[in-house]
Design an enzyme around this catalytic site. Structure first.
Site, PDB file in Angstrom:
ATOM      1  N   TYR A  64     -39.030 -19.238  13.376  1.00 41.68           N
ATOM      2  CA  TYR A  64     -39.039 -17.394  11.991  1.00 41.68           C
ATOM      3  C   TYR A  64     -38.763 -17.882  11.171  1.00 41.68           C
ATOM      4  O   TYR A  64     -39.111 -17.462   9.427  1.00 41.68           O
ATOM      5  CB  TYR A  64     -37.151 -17.247  12.283  1.00 41.68           C
ATOM      6  CG  TYR A  64     -37.231 -15.530  12.422  1.00 41.68           C
ATOM      7  CD1 TYR A  64     -37.824 -14.457  11.988  1.00 41.68           C
ATOM      8  CD2 TYR A  64     -36.353 -15.996  10.806  1.00 41.68           C
ATOM      9  CE1 TYR A  64     -37.774 -13.167  11.542  1.00 41.68           C
ATOM     10  CE2 TYR A  64     -35.445 -14.312  10.462  1.00 41.68           C
ATOM     11  CZ  TYR A  64     -36.520 -13.571  10.608  1.00 41.68           C
ATOM     12  OH  TYR A  64     -36.582 -12.490   9.930  1.00 41.68           O
ATOM     13  N   LYS A 103     -41.068 -16.858   7.228  1.00 43.74           N
ATOM     14  CA  LYS A 103     -40.363 -16.118   6.324  1.00 43.74           C
ATOM     15  C   LYS A 103     -40.657 -16.812   5.095  1.00 43.74           C
ATOM     16  O   LYS A 103     -41.201 -16.054   3.408  1.00 43.74           O
ATOM     17  CB  LYS A 103     -39.159 -15.483   6.826  1.00 43.74           C
ATOM     18  CG  LYS A 103     -39.093 -14.408   7.135  1.00 43.74           C
ATOM     19  CD  LYS A 103     -39.705 -13.125   7.512  1.00 43.74           C
ATOM     20  CE  LYS A 103     -39.428 -11.989   8.261  1.00 43.74           C
ATOM     21  NZ  LYS A 103     -40.110 -11.103   8.419  1.00 43.74           N
TER      22      LYS A 103
HETATM   23  P1  NAP Z   1     -37.261  -4.454  15.153  1.00 42.20           P
HETATM   24  O1  NAP Z   1     -36.272  -3.409  15.390  1.00 42.20           O
HETATM   25  O2  NAP Z   1     -37.434  -5.202  16.443  1.00 42.20           O
HETATM   26  O3  NAP Z   1     -38.526  -3.970  14.790  1.00 42.20           O
HETATM   27  C1  NAP Z   1     -39.641  -4.536  14.280  1.00 42.20           C
HETATM   28  C2  NAP Z   1     -40.926  -3.733  14.614  1.00 42.20           C
HETATM   29  O4  NAP Z   1     -42.134  -4.702  14.288  1.00 42.20           O
HETATM   30  C3  NAP Z   1     -41.581  -3.230  15.553  1.00 42.20           C
HETATM   31  O5  NAP Z   1     -41.803  -1.875  15.320  1.00 42.20           O
HETATM   32  C4  NAP Z   1     -42.187  -3.521  16.610  1.00 42.20           C
HETATM   33  O6  NAP Z   1     -43.103  -2.779  16.776  1.00 42.20           O
HETATM   34  C5  NAP Z   1     -42.996  -4.426  15.007  1.00 42.20           C
HETATM   35  N1  NAP Z   1     -44.560  -5.435  15.463  1.00 42.20           N
HETATM   36  C6  NAP Z   1     -43.716  -6.151  16.219  1.00 42.20           C
HETATM   37  N2  NAP Z   1     -44.842  -6.876  16.748  1.00 42.20           N
HETATM   38  C7  NAP Z   1     -46.281  -6.400  15.715  1.00 42.20           C
HETATM   39  C8  NAP Z   1     -46.994  -6.401  15.655  1.00 42.20           C
HETATM   40  N3  NAP Z   1     -48.521  -7.659  16.122  1.00 42.20           N
HETATM   41  N4  NAP Z   1     -47.756  -5.467  15.227  1.00 42.20           N
HETATM   42  C9  NAP Z   1     -47.776  -4.135  14.610  1.00 42.20           C
HETATM   43  N5  NAP Z   1     -45.998  -4.074  14.641  1.00 42.20           N
HETATM   44  C10 NAP Z   1     -45.129  -5.162  14.915  1.00 42.20           C
HETATM   45  O7  NAP Z   1     -37.138  -5.197  13.659  1.00 42.20           O
HETATM   46  P2  NAP Z   1     -36.267  -5.014  12.850  1.00 42.20           P
HETATM   47  O8  NAP Z   1     -34.962  -6.063  13.029  1.00 42.20           O
HETATM   48  O9  NAP Z   1     -36.421  -3.782  12.070  1.00 42.20           O
HETATM   49  O10 NAP Z   1     -37.340  -6.124  12.118  1.00 42.20           O
HETATM   50  C11 NAP Z   1     -38.299  -4.953  10.843  1.00 42.20           C
HETATM   51  C12 NAP Z   1     -38.674  -5.924  10.039  1.00 42.20           C
HETATM   52  O11 NAP Z   1     -37.535  -7.080   9.153  1.00 42.20           O
HETATM   53  C13 NAP Z   1     -39.023  -7.562  10.628  1.00 42.20           C
HETATM   54  O12 NAP Z   1     -39.871  -8.234   9.260  1.00 42.20           O
HETATM   55  C14 NAP Z   1     -38.002  -8.946  10.527  1.00 42.20           C
HETATM   56  O13 NAP Z   1     -38.333 -10.267  10.815  1.00 42.20           O
HETATM   57  C15 NAP Z   1     -37.286  -8.656   9.299  1.00 42.20           C
HETATM   58  N6  NAP Z   1     -35.401  -8.557   8.978  1.00 42.20           N
HETATM   59  C16 NAP Z   1     -34.936  -8.080   9.709  1.00 42.20           C
HETATM   60  C17 NAP Z   1     -32.957  -8.481   9.389  1.00 42.20           C
HETATM   61  C18 NAP Z   1     -32.067  -7.794  10.485  1.00 42.20           C
HETATM   62  O14 NAP Z   1     -30.902  -8.095  10.673  1.00 42.20           O
HETATM   63  N7  NAP Z   1     -32.519  -7.216  11.708  1.00 42.20           N
HETATM   64  C19 NAP Z   1     -33.124  -9.415   8.984  1.00 42.20           C
HETATM   65  C20 NAP Z   1     -33.565 -10.133   8.241  1.00 42.20           C
HETATM   66  C21 NAP Z   1     -35.434  -9.491   7.614  1.00 42.20           C
HETATM   67  P3  NAP Z   1     -42.903  -3.072  18.381  1.00 42.20           P
HETATM   68  O15 NAP Z   1     -41.692  -1.821  18.991  1.00 42.20           O
HETATM   69  O16 NAP Z   1     -44.672  -2.824  19.302  1.00 42.20           O
HETATM   70  O17 NAP Z   1     -42.593  -4.253  19.330  1.00 42.20           O
END
Ligand code: NAP
Length: 255
Positions: free
Chosen positions: A178, A182
Site C-alpha cells: 500500500y 501511494k
Molecule cells: P473504502 O470505503 O474501502 O472505499 C474504496 C472505494 O474504492 C470503494 O468504492 C471501492 O469499491 C472502490 N474500488 C476499489 N477497487 C476498485 C476498482 N478496481 N475499480 C473501481 N472502484 C474500486 O475506502 P476509503 O477509505 O474510502 O478509501 C478511499 C481512498 O482513500 C483510497 O484511495 C484509500 O487508499 C484512500 N485513503 C483512505 C484512508 C482512510 O483512513 N480511510 C487514509 C488514506 C488514504 P467497492 O465498494 O466495489 O469495493
C-alpha cells in the site's frame, strides 16, 4: 435557476459508492456540480447516486472498474456522449491489499515476506488504474475551461515521513504494497502536473487522514465527510491554485 448539465461543472469520482469517495461526491453535489458516481458494482453505484439525488443533487452512476480497460473506455465514451466534457476527476478508488486491515497494521505487507501477487493487485488498482482512468478522461478534461485532477493518496505515501526512524510512522508496520503504491501515485501526480501545466489542468495529491471507512474496519477517527474535505478543496481550486502538490487538510505534506 436549475442549469442544464453542460452549464454545470461535471465531476467524476472513482470508487464513489462508499467511504471517502462517496462523501466527496455528496459534497460536490451540494456545491452544485453534476456528479458522476464511479462504481465497479452498478447496483451500489446507483444506490449512492439515488441518495445524492434524493438530497437534491444531480448525480449519475457510472459503471467503472479502474482495473478493467474495457470498463474505463466505456465510462469515458458514456461521459462524452452524455456530458460532452469533464471538469473534475477525483482518482479515489483504492485498495489496501489487506482487506479491512489498515495497511500500517497489516502483517501480510511486511516487505521480506509479502506475497508479490498482492503487491501487483494493489499497484493495479492504486497506480495503474489511475493512469488508465486519467488517460481515458484526458480528452474530456481538455475540453474543460478549468480542469482539476485530484489523486487520493495517504500520509503513508510520504518518503520523508515514513523514512524517519523517529517519525510518526516509526511504530507502524512496514508495508511493501500500500505505502509504495501511494508513493508511486505521488510520483505520477508530479509527472502529470508537469505535462499538463501548459494546459492549465491542475493535478494534485491529497491525504485524507485516518478516516472511518471499510478500508480500516472503521478504526479511523475522521468522518468520511471530514476526510473528503481536502479532496473537495483541490477539486474546486481557482485558476491560481497549485499544481503538482501534496496536501492534507493541515497544509502541504512532504513528498
Ligand atoms: P473504502 O470505503 O474501502 O472505499 C474504496 C472505494 O474504492 C470503494 O468504492 C471501492 O469499491 C472502490 N474500488 C476499489 N477497487 C476498485 C476498482 N478496481 N475499480 C473501481 N472502484 C474500486 O475506502 P476509503 O477509505 O474510502 O478509501 C478511499 C481512498 O482513500 C483510497 O484511495 C484509500 O487508499 C484512500 N485513503 C483512505 C484512508 C482512510 O483512513 N480511510 C487514509 C488514506 C488514504 P467497492 O465498494 O466495489 O469495493
Amino acid at each position: 435557476m436549475e442549469r442544464e448539465h453542460n452549464d454545470r461543472i461535471v465531476a467524476l469520482v472513482t470508487g464513489a459508492n462508499k467511504g471517502i469517495g462517496r462523501a466527496a461526491a455528496e459534497r460536490l453535489a451540494v456545491l452544485g456540480m453534476t456528479v458522476l458516481i464511479g462504481a465497479r458494482d452498478g447496483r451500489r453505484g446507483e444506490e449512492a447516486a439515488a441518495a445524492v439525488r434524493a438530497a437534491g443533487g444531480d448525480a449519475h452512476a457510472i459503471a467503472l472498474d479502474v482495473t478493467d480497460r474495457d470498463s474505463v473506455l466505456a465510462a469515458a465514451k458514456r461521459i462524452e456522449a452524455e456530458f460532452g466534457r469533464l471538469d473534475v476527476l477525483i482518482n479515489n478508488a483504492g485498495i489496501t491489499g489487506s482487506g479491512q486491515t489498515s495497511p500500517m497494521d497489516a502483517t501480510d505487507q511486511i516487505p521480506s515476506t509479502v506475497d508479490l501477487d498482492m503487491v501487483r493487485a494493489v499497484f493495479e488498482t492504486n497506480v495503474f488504474g489511475v493512469i488508465a482512468v486519467t488517460n481515458a478522461m484526458l480528452p474530456l478534461l481538455r475540453r474543460s475551461p478549468a480542469a482539476r485532477v485530484v489523486n487520493v493518496s495517504s500520509h503513508a505515501a510520504s518518503l520523508t515521513l515514513t523514512g524517519d526512524p523517529d517519525g510518526p510512522f516509526a511504530a507502524l508496520l512496514p508495508s511493501a504494497a500500500y505505502s509504495p503504491s501511494k508513493s508511486a501515485l505521488s510520483a505520477l501526480t508530479i509527472q502529470y502536473a508537469n505535462e499538463l501545466r501548459k494546459d492549465r489542468i491542475l493535478v494534485n495529491a491529497v491525504a485524507p487522514g485516518f478516516v472511518d471507512t471499510d478500508s480500516n474496519n472503521h478504526t479511523g477517527h475522521l468522518t468520511p465527510a471530514e476526510g473528503a474535505a481536502g479532496l473537495v478543496r483541490l477539486a474546486t481550486l481557482g485558476p491560481d491554485g497549485p499544481t503538482g502538490g501534496f496536501f492534507s487538510e493541515d497544509g502541504p505534506l512532504p513528498w
